[in-house]
Scaffold this active site. Sequence first.
Site, short mmCIF file in Angstrom:
data_model
loop_
_atom_site.label_atom_id
_atom_site.label_comp_id
_atom_site.label_asym_id
_atom_site.label_seq_id
_atom_site.Cartn_x
_atom_site.Cartn_y
_atom_site.Cartn_z
N GLU A 431 0.83 -1.19 0.00
CA GLU A 431 0.00 0.00 0.00
C GLU A 431 0.88 1.25 0.00
OE1 GLU A 431 -1.32 0.30 3.96
OE2 GLU A 431 -2.21 2.26 3.67
N ASP A 504 -0.10 -1.82 6.16
CA ASP A 504 0.22 -1.35 7.51
C ASP A 504 -0.52 -2.19 8.55
OD1 ASP A 504 1.91 0.63 6.75
OD2 ASP A 504 0.36 2.19 6.70
#
Length: 650
Positions: A431, A504
Amino acid sequence: MANYTARDITVLEGLEPVRKRPGMYIGGVGTAGLHHLVWEILDNAVDEAMNGYASNISVTLHADGSSITIADDGRGAPVDKHPKTKKSALETIFTVLHAGGKFEPGSYKTAGGLHGVGASVVNALSSELHASVKRDGALWEMTFKRGKPTGALKKAGPARGTGTTVYFHPDPTIFPKVEFDAAIIRERLEVVSYIHKGVKVTFEDETSAGSRQPAAGGKVVFQHEEGLSDYLKKIVAERGSKPVHEAPFVLARESGPKLDLVLQWTEATDEHVRSYVNGIPTGSGGTHENGLRAGLGKAVRNYIDTHSLSPKGVTLTADDIREGLTGVLSIFIQEPQFQGQTKDRLNNPELTATIDSAVRPALEHWLNHNRSVAESIVARVILAARAREASRAAQAEVTRKTATTGRLNLPGKLSDCTGAGRDDSELFVVEGDSAGGSAKQGRDRTKQAILPLRGKVMNTEGLTLAKVLENKELADLVVALGCGLGKNFDLGRLRYGKVVILADADSDGHHIATLLLTFLYRHLPQLIAAGKVFLAQPPLYRIDIGKETHWALDDAHRDRILKQHGNGPSTALRAGRGHPEITRFKGLGEMMPKVLWETTLNPKTRRLLRVDISDQIVTDRIINELMGKDASARFRFIMERAEEARELDV
Ligand code: TSJ
């Protein structure tokens, strides 16, 4: 004895073979095998209800979680002496292999359940089993241990009413884990109540006291006067798919074979038909589902042709006709043949024509007598065909890019790996650009490729493939994977051995991982089924204690580490230790490449979770439900279903 028959030998052998090779009778001694015992006993009560003699079935999972009581209010299992064995019928049911099925044809037809291996198998594999029968004003009782009677059949006293009750505790020397799953049992009982309309099925979960699961426990009653129609309502509501027409198509036949079918077209983009044979789910379909598809396809086509409703410019495929179709099929047959790894595919060839010819005329008749409904359905089918055409164009574009080998066609932001070996190569889908940068620097560039995705991935739930592929990020991912998607999927062309989602450790990251998994689950499910999809587990905290460094995946992990290494007032004072220093990472981007390598990328030290979706129906439903709710709940669901991957390359 002058003439020994094979039957007598079976009697003489008793239940030893069952205890010797339990897998031969119940498929295995894992969770499925354990629950198979419940279904075996339950089947007997269900048979009694199906034959119209019982109207209540109750199942109690006892507080120990490993013993269960199943009861019905039927006629009560027979307790009279069996002429051949000189044993009571009840004892025969529990001590003679296949009693009811092959033994004395006709006499206790149902005692082995419609498909079952019989109550004797359950008895053989139980450390304790108690049977009680109420009939003719008396209560009869008999108890067993590991298949052997511990006493004679006893009249325990007077009794009102009739019925059969069986309590059993599976043998812990046979089953490595004797712990029933209340959710599995509850789900099955609910399905029983839909398939056998009107029967009141009660489930009491006594394990719930003190349970941490708020949803578990207590007493639930399942009873549905409308049977499969009620089931269909629930499925359609759960999937959140708007029906194309109000009243579903309903077909009920009492014989040749007994069949129940409900169908409703919805605006969902997929087909969702559940099928059952003798009450057993056939998740992989089989000949009965083939017959349903054939009959249904012909009925709709005939209707379209008869009324000259064929669209211009597109031809309707069988899939177009079934797009959005939601339904339940339940049949009862004499000798079901199940095949496949999980024995959940029906393989009785004669069934295809039988179901086809039952469905086609009935559905055609219904369409012709419900013209406005029929027209809505035809409009839905034509819409599906047009959407398919649009998707095909979009998909062809992606496939064209994918098909041409050579790096030129790969997405620009893909940092591919340099090595040639495919099986030990890995694609990390990361990401954000900054995290992508860290990963790019920290990786083993010979084996690990990095594809950074910008910002939020779109929520693909409920979208057509054409819409999904308008999204550049997802289209790039498909091109990088190389294996195509939808109907063009080809696992052999997958360019990597593993596809790892690296997001994350916070809720935003979880959200993105969930969106990616939703996309993969809906459009490249074979990739997940092949065990190619993984979740990386980057740390959320760095904890320095003295000279040691620890990494924690989440708050709970952090607290465990702190506890282990002592941060209490007394231990903190210990010489040389000092206070632990805790750093929370804001995101992968702020992690040093070397740190990312050590904690998350390096196959020798990292932990990956393999994404494993074993129960299609449950997963489908839950993804459907969750894709509008909070991200952390979604992620928790996925994490619960991800299994820790064993690293073979360590
Ligand atoms: F198999 C079993 F013992 F495990 C068991 C049997 C367990 C449970 C929960 C229920 C039953 C069961 C059996 N419920 N109802 C019956 N009924 C008969 O076995 C029965 C009763 C009467 C007659 C008859 O012809 O009068 C025939 C049968 C098969």
